[in-house]
Write a protein that holds these residues in place. Structure first.
Motif, PDB file in Angstrom:
ATOM      1  N   SER A   1       0.833  -1.207   0.000  1.00  0.00           N
ATOM      2  CA  SER A   1       0.000   0.000   0.000  1.00  0.00           C
ATOM      3  C   SER A   1       0.867   1.256   0.000  1.00  0.00           C
ATOM      4  N   ASP A   2       2.005   1.229   0.701  1.00  0.00           N
ATOM      5  CA  ASP A   2       2.912   2.372   0.684  1.00  0.00           C
ATOM      6  C   ASP A   2       3.501   2.589  -0.705  1.00  0.00           C
ATOM      7  N   LEU A   3       3.851   1.509  -1.357  1.00  0.00           N
ATOM      8  CA  LEU A   3       4.397   1.610  -2.708  1.00  0.00           C
ATOM      9  C   LEU A   3       3.338   2.125  -3.676  1.00  0.00           C
TER      10      LEU A   3
ATOM     11  N   ALA B   1       2.898   5.810  -3.119  1.00  0.00           N
ATOM     12  CA  ALA B   1       4.021   6.571  -3.659  1.00  0.00           C
ATOM     13  C   ALA B   1       3.910   6.708  -5.173  1.00  0.00           C
ATOM     14  N   VAL B   2       3.505   5.646  -5.846  1.00  0.00           N
ATOM     15  CA  VAL B   2       3.347   5.702  -7.303  1.00  0.00           C
ATOM     16  C   VAL B   2       2.217   6.661  -7.667  1.00  0.00           C
TER      17      VAL B   2
ATOM     18  N   ASP C   1       0.465  11.968  -9.725  1.00  0.00           N
ATOM     19  CA  ASP C   1      -0.236  13.229  -9.498  1.00  0.00           C
ATOM     20  C   ASP C   1       0.730  14.406  -9.562  1.00  0.00           C
ATOM     21  N   GLY C   2       1.924  14.217  -9.020  1.00  0.00           N
ATOM     22  CA  GLY C   2       2.926  15.271  -9.072  1.00  0.00           C
ATOM     23  C   GLY C   2       3.375  15.565 -10.489  1.00  0.00           C
TER      24      GLY C   2
END
Length: 80
Positions: free
Chosen positions: A30-32, A35-36, A41-42
């Motif tokens: 879930s953290d990965l 981050a993706v 979005d960035g």
């Protein structure tokens, strides 16, 4: 690596699950994923906000001049 069968990969997966545990693997996944998603979005926001970034620099300069009036100059001046 192509010589490994499905049984070899299942044994490796079983060892990884035993070492890390399913809860920790779920958290890592879930953290990965977060981050993706944040990276995507960035990248999307980065291309869309190139021109507004120039307009946000102007208020910072205005705020800086306001802050300069409140600061004290620390240069020592000699009395004559």
């Amino acid at each position: 690596m192509g010589s490994f069968s499905i049984w070899h990969w299942l044994v490796v997966l079983l060892i990884v699950v035993l070492v890390f545990g399913t809860k920790k693997l779920k958290n890592i996944g879930s953290d990965l994923g977060g981050a993706v998603k944040g990276f995507k979005d960035g990248m999307k926001d980065g291309t869309a906000t190139d021109t507004p970034a120039e307009t946000t620099a102007t208020p910072q300069v205005a705020n800086q001049t306001t802050a300069d009036k409140a600061t004290i100059d620390v240069e020592a001046k000699t009395k004559s």
